[in-house]
Design a protein around this motif. Structure first.
Motif, PDB file in Angstrom:
ATOM      1  N   PRO A 124       0.827  -1.211   0.000  1.00 23.54           N
ATOM      2  CA  PRO A 124       0.000   0.000   0.000  1.00 23.54           C
ATOM      3  C   PRO A 124       0.860   1.260   0.000  1.00 23.54           C
ATOM      4  O   PRO A 124       1.935   1.296   0.612  1.00 23.54           O
ATOM      5  N   GLU A 125       0.380   2.288  -0.686  1.00 22.03           N
ATOM      6  CA  GLU A 125       1.126   3.545  -0.740  1.00 22.03           C
ATOM      7  C   GLU A 125       0.775   4.377   0.486  1.00 22.03           C
ATOM      8  O   GLU A 125      -0.113   5.240   0.450  1.00 22.03           O
ATOM      9  N   ASP A 126       1.461   4.107   1.576  1.00 23.71           N
ATOM     10  CA  ASP A 126       1.221   4.849   2.807  1.00 23.71           C
ATOM     11  C   ASP A 126       2.556   5.265   3.412  1.00 23.71           C
ATOM     12  O   ASP A 126       3.631   4.976   2.867  1.00 23.71           O
ATOM     13  N   ILE A 127       2.497   5.952   4.549  1.00 23.46           N
ATOM     14  CA  ILE A 127       3.717   6.473   5.161  1.00 23.46           C
ATOM     15  C   ILE A 127       4.662   5.348   5.561  1.00 23.46           C
ATOM     16  O   ILE A 127       5.883   5.461   5.412  1.00 23.46           O
ATOM     17  N   THR A 128       4.117   4.260   6.083  1.00 25.16           N
ATOM     18  CA  THR A 128       4.963   3.148   6.513  1.00 25.16           C
ATOM     19  C   THR A 128       5.747   2.576   5.333  1.00 25.16           C
ATOM     20  O   THR A 128       6.947   2.288   5.441  1.00 25.16           O
ATOM     21  N   THR A 129       5.089   2.438   4.190  1.00 24.72           N
ATOM     22  CA  THR A 129       5.781   1.955   2.990  1.00 24.72           C
ATOM     23  C   THR A 129       6.821   2.962   2.524  1.00 24.72           C
ATOM     24  O   THR A 129       7.938   2.592   2.143  1.00 24.72           O
ATOM     25  N   GLU A 130       6.463   4.244   2.574  1.00 30.22           N
ATOM     26  CA  GLU A 130       7.404   5.292   2.143  1.00 30.22           C
ATOM     27  C   GLU A 130       8.690   5.260   2.952  1.00 30.22           C
ATOM     28  O   GLU A 130       9.784   5.464   2.415  1.00 30.22           O
ATOM     29  N   LEU A 131       8.580   5.009   4.250  1.00 27.11           N
ATOM     30  CA  LEU A 131       9.774   4.993   5.092  1.00 27.11           C
ATOM     31  C   LEU A 131      10.755   3.896   4.672  1.00 27.11           C
ATOM     32  O   LEU A 131      11.973   4.054   4.808  1.00 27.11           O
ATOM     33  N   LEU A 132      10.235   2.798   4.143  1.00 28.24           N
ATOM     34  CA  LEU A 132      11.108   1.716   3.683  1.00 28.24           C
ATOM     35  C   LEU A 132      11.947   2.133   2.477  1.00 28.24           C
ATOM     36  O   LEU A 132      12.965   1.481   2.169  1.00 28.24           O
ATOM     37  N   ARG A 133      11.530   3.194   1.812  1.00 29.95           N
ATOM     38  CA  ARG A 133      12.242   3.641   0.609  1.00 29.95           C
ATOM     39  C   ARG A 133      13.176   4.817   0.878  1.00 29.95           C
ATOM     40  O   ARG A 133      13.910   5.249  -0.009  1.00 29.95           O
ATOM     41  N   GLN A 134      13.129   5.361   2.088  1.00 31.25           N
ATOM     42  CA  GLN A 134      13.907   6.557   2.391  1.00 31.25           C
ATOM     43  C   GLN A 134      15.375   6.230   2.607  1.00 31.25           C
ATOM     44  O   GLN A 134      15.745   5.111   3.010  1.00 31.25           O
ATOM     45  N   THR A 135      16.206   7.228   2.363  1.00 30.76           N
ATOM     46  CA  THR A 135      17.653   7.053   2.518  1.00 30.76           C
ATOM     47  C   THR A 135      18.226   8.157   3.408  1.00 30.76           C
ATOM     48  O   THR A 135      17.697   9.261   3.486  1.00 30.76           O
ATOM     49  N   ILE A 136      19.328   7.822   4.068  1.00 31.03           N
ATOM     50  CA  ILE A 136      20.131   8.776   4.838  1.00 31.03           C
ATOM     51  C   ILE A 136      21.580   8.604   4.386  1.00 31.03           C
ATOM     52  O   ILE A 136      22.119   7.489   4.437  1.00 31.03           O
ATOM     53  N   GLY A 137      22.178   9.680   3.911  1.00 36.20           N
ATOM     54  CA  GLY A 137      23.556   9.587   3.426  1.00 36.20           C
ATOM     55  C   GLY A 137      23.715   8.640   2.264  1.00 36.20           C
ATOM     56  O   GLY A 137      24.762   7.992   2.108  1.00 36.20           O
ATOM     57  N   GLY A 138      22.671   8.537   1.445  1.00 33.23           N
ATOM     58  CA  GLY A 138      22.735   7.680   0.267  1.00 33.23           C
ATOM     59  C   GLY A 138      22.416   6.223   0.523  1.00 33.23           C
ATOM     60  O   GLY A 138      22.430   5.420  -0.412  1.00 33.23           O
ATOM     61  N   GLU A 139      22.124   5.869   1.778  1.00 33.40           N
ATOM     62  CA  GLU A 139      21.806   4.485   2.102  1.00 33.40           C
ATOM     63  C   GLU A 139      20.393   4.373   2.659  1.00 33.40           C
ATOM     64  O   GLU A 139      19.915   5.273   3.352  1.00 33.40           O
ATOM     65  N   ARG A 140      19.733   3.261   2.367  1.00 27.93           N
ATOM     66  CA  ARG A 140      18.385   3.017   2.869  1.00 27.93           C
ATOM     67  C   ARG A 140      18.372   3.069   4.394  1.00 27.93           C
ATOM     68  O   ARG A 140      19.325   2.639   5.040  1.00 27.93           O
ATOM     69  N   LEU A 141      17.285   3.576   4.931  1.00 31.83           N
ATOM     70  CA  LEU A 141      17.128   3.588   6.382  1.00 31.83           C
ATOM     71  C   LEU A 141      17.232   2.175   6.929  1.00 31.83           C
ATOM     72  O   LEU A 141      16.655   1.239   6.375  1.00 31.83           O
ATOM     73  N   ALA A 142      17.956   2.020   8.010  1.00 32.77           N
ATOM     74  CA  ALA A 142      18.039   0.724   8.664  1.00 32.77           C
ATOM     75  C   ALA A 142      16.679   0.366   9.254  1.00 32.77           C
ATOM     76  O   ALA A 142      15.918   1.235   9.671  1.00 32.77           O
ATOM     77  N   TYR A 143      16.398  -0.930   9.286  1.00 29.02           N
ATOM     78  CA  TYR A 143      15.134  -1.414   9.849  1.00 29.02           C
ATOM     79  C   TYR A 143      14.940  -0.878  11.266  1.00 29.02           C
ATOM     80  O   TYR A 143      13.862  -0.422  11.636  1.00 29.02           O
ATOM     81  N   ALA A 144      16.008  -0.933  12.051  1.00 32.40           N
ATOM     82  CA  ALA A 144      15.918  -0.495  13.447  1.00 32.40           C
ATOM     83  C   ALA A 144      15.578   0.988  13.538  1.00 32.40           C
ATOM     84  O   ALA A 144      14.842   1.414  14.444  1.00 32.40           O
ATOM     85  N   ASP A 145      16.077   1.781  12.605  1.00 29.51           N
ATOM     86  CA  ASP A 145      15.780   3.218  12.618  1.00 29.51           C
ATOM     87  C   ASP A 145      14.319   3.480  12.267  1.00 29.51           C
ATOM     88  O   ASP A 145      13.673   4.347  12.859  1.00 29.51           O
ATOM     89  N   ILE A 146      13.792   2.728  11.300  1.00 27.98           N
ATOM     90  CA  ILE A 146      12.386   2.895  10.933  1.00 27.98           C
ATOM     91  C   ILE A 146      11.489   2.498  12.103  1.00 27.98           C
ATOM     92  O   ILE A 146      10.509   3.183  12.415  1.00 27.98           O
ATOM     93  N   VAL A 147      11.831   1.394  12.760  1.00 26.83           N
ATOM     94  CA  VAL A 147      11.061   0.971  13.932  1.00 26.83           C
ATOM     95  C   VAL A 147      11.076   2.051  14.994  1.00 26.83           C
ATOM     96  O   VAL A 147      10.044   2.379  15.596  1.00 26.83           O
ATOM     97  N   SER A 148      12.235   2.659  15.231  1.00 26.13           N
ATOM     98  CA  SER A 148      12.354   3.710  16.241  1.00 26.13           C
ATOM     99  C   SER A 148      11.522   4.930  15.870  1.00 26.13           C
ATOM    100  O   SER A 148      10.831   5.514  16.712  1.00 26.13           O
ATOM    101  N   ILE A 149      11.563   5.337  14.604  1.00 24.41           N
ATOM    102  CA  ILE A 149      10.770   6.488  14.148  1.00 24.41           C
ATOM    103  C   ILE A 149       9.282   6.227  14.376  1.00 24.41           C
ATOM    104  O   ILE A 149       8.568   7.060  14.944  1.00 24.41           O
ATOM    105  N   LEU A 150       8.814   5.072  13.935  1.00 20.89           N
ATOM    106  CA  LEU A 150       7.397   4.749  14.072  1.00 20.89           C
ATOM    107  C   LEU A 150       6.995   4.566  15.535  1.00 20.89           C
ATOM    108  O   LEU A 150       5.883   4.921  15.929  1.00 20.89           O
ATOM    109  N   ARG A 151       7.905   4.029  16.348  1.00 17.39           N
ATOM    110  CA  ARG A 151       7.618   3.892  17.769  1.00 17.39           C
ATOM    111  C   ARG A 151       7.441   5.274  18.408  1.00 17.39           C
ATOM    112  O   ARG A 151       6.495   5.508  19.154  1.00 17.39           O
TER     113      ARG A 151
END
Length: 398
Positions: A199-226
């Protein structure tokens, strides 16, 4: 709460005990007292507690002198300092633009309308369990694209987390935190498995985001959403209950807002200034500094008491009076500095929508005559329980 009443284990003077029964019975009144008698106070529980607006503002706007890294557990981006904080903060701000907030408003209005509609047949009901908590859970799931099947588990999780926090049961708190992370990881796993069909939602979008040219780590996405979700569930629910309590006690204000909904935004800001939903935040001193007449050393824990700072008469004239026409620019409801709440516009919209739907769908209401409101206990703010009753008449149409 007399100064120097005891010694903490490290020999530091202890000025007060935040856990004392008289403090917990009415936190706002206790913090008002501390602000006037011992505005920079030490305890073994909170470290240094700051009660004055100027002291709080000094700390939260000085990210060089005071660090947001206050836990051994990573927290993205709340528990970060620059330069690490900067990139993550820029990344998440894109999810709280005014355009996104406006697009989500109809969803919030539908949810609020359904909840209010379910209460019309009842003359007396409890606010947190019937209105505030289910609203917070449903709007947060709606915002992130999470399924309805999570509504029940998340509400149960909130209660378990509150109980463990109040009991200071660190083992239970750790287990409960892992349980919450499992909900988030399940949502992320489902989207990764679905790949292009996700689904095209915020949670899916976060899986596509990058920091410093690299995809967000799973742990970072979990922390953001938490961080987003835990803060949303507790704070929005507390805000709804605080506002309902105030309006139930102040019939003239309630009637005025029914007739003129344009007054709602400033009224809500002022009500939540008077009784803050978020009691405090923590910092760690990076250097030695004098605050008030007290010496704070590098490494000391510092707790800023938002709920006191927002009632400081040095900043707000007639600080304990409801004055919705006052200048709200000094209101610290959503914080200040580089860590100011990125979701402030979203929260303001959600509260305005809910209270507007209450005023449209429910007749004039008061506090239930046979049930006293119960104050929340630190670290929660506002009320733990509130019952209201209606007069049975048809709501006034704005």
């Amino acid at each position: 709460m007399n100064p120097n009443e005891a010694q903490s284990p490290d020999g530091q003077e202890t000025d007060w005990d935040p856990r004392r029964e008289d403090v917990q019975r009415n936190q706002i009144r206790a913090y008002d007292h501390m602000r006037g008698t011992c505005p920079v106070a030490h305890s073994d529980y909170l470290g240094w507690s700051l009660f004055r607006h100027a002291d709080v503002l000094q700390i939260v706007t000085d990210h060089h002198g005071f660090s947001n890294v206050v836990s051994r557990h990573p927290s993205v981006p709340n528990g970060m300092d620059p330069p690490e904080h900067t990139g993550y903060r820029q990344l998440i701000e894109r999810y709280f633009t005014q355009q996104r907030v406006d697009a989500f408003e109809p969803v919030c209005r539908q949810i609020a309308g359904e909840l209010v509609g379910s209460l019309k047949a009842s003359s007396t009901w409890e606010v947190m369990s019937n209105l505030a908590e289910p609203y917070a859970v449903r709007v947060q799931c709606g915002f992130l694209g999470w399924p309805e099947g999570l509504h029940g588990p998340l509400r149960q999780w909130v209660r378990k987390n509150q109980e463990a926090t109040l009991a200071r049961d660190t083992e239970a708190m750790a287990s409960i935190a892992l349980e919450f992370d499992s909900y988030i990881r399940a949502q992320l796993d489902a989207r990764k498995s679905a790949d292009g069909a996700a689904p095209e939602d915020i949670t899916t979008e976060l899986l596509r985001q990058t920091i410093g040219g690299e995809r967000l780590a799973y742990a970072d996405i979990v922390s953001i959403l938490r961080n987003w979700t835990v803060g949303e569930l507790g704070t929005i629910a507390a805000c709804v209950e605080i506002i309902m309590h105030f309006l139930a006690q102040n019939q003239e204000v309630q009637s005025r807002l029914r007739k003129d909904r344009a007054r709602l935004p400033l009224a809500i800001e002022e009500i939540l200034r008077l009784n803050g939903p978020l009691i405090s935040n923590r910092r760690t001193a990076r250097r030695s500094v004098v605050i008030g007449d007290r010496q704070v050393e590098a490494g000391d824990r510092v707790t800023v008491i938002w709920a006191s700072a927002n009632r400081d008469p040095a900043v707000f004239e007639d600080a304990d009076q409801y004055r919705p026409d006052r200048d709200q620019s000094s209101n610290l409801l959503y914080g200040a500095g580089i860590h100011v709440c990125p979701g402030a516009a979203l929260a303001r919209m959600q509260l305005r929508v809910m209270i507007s739907e209450v005023l449209s769908g429910i007749s004039q209401f008061t506090l239930a005559s046979d049930c006293e409101p119960v104050h929340a206990i630190y670290p929660a703010g506002g009320l733990a329980s509130l019952e209201i009753q209606t007069d049975g008449a048809s709501p006034q149409v704005a």
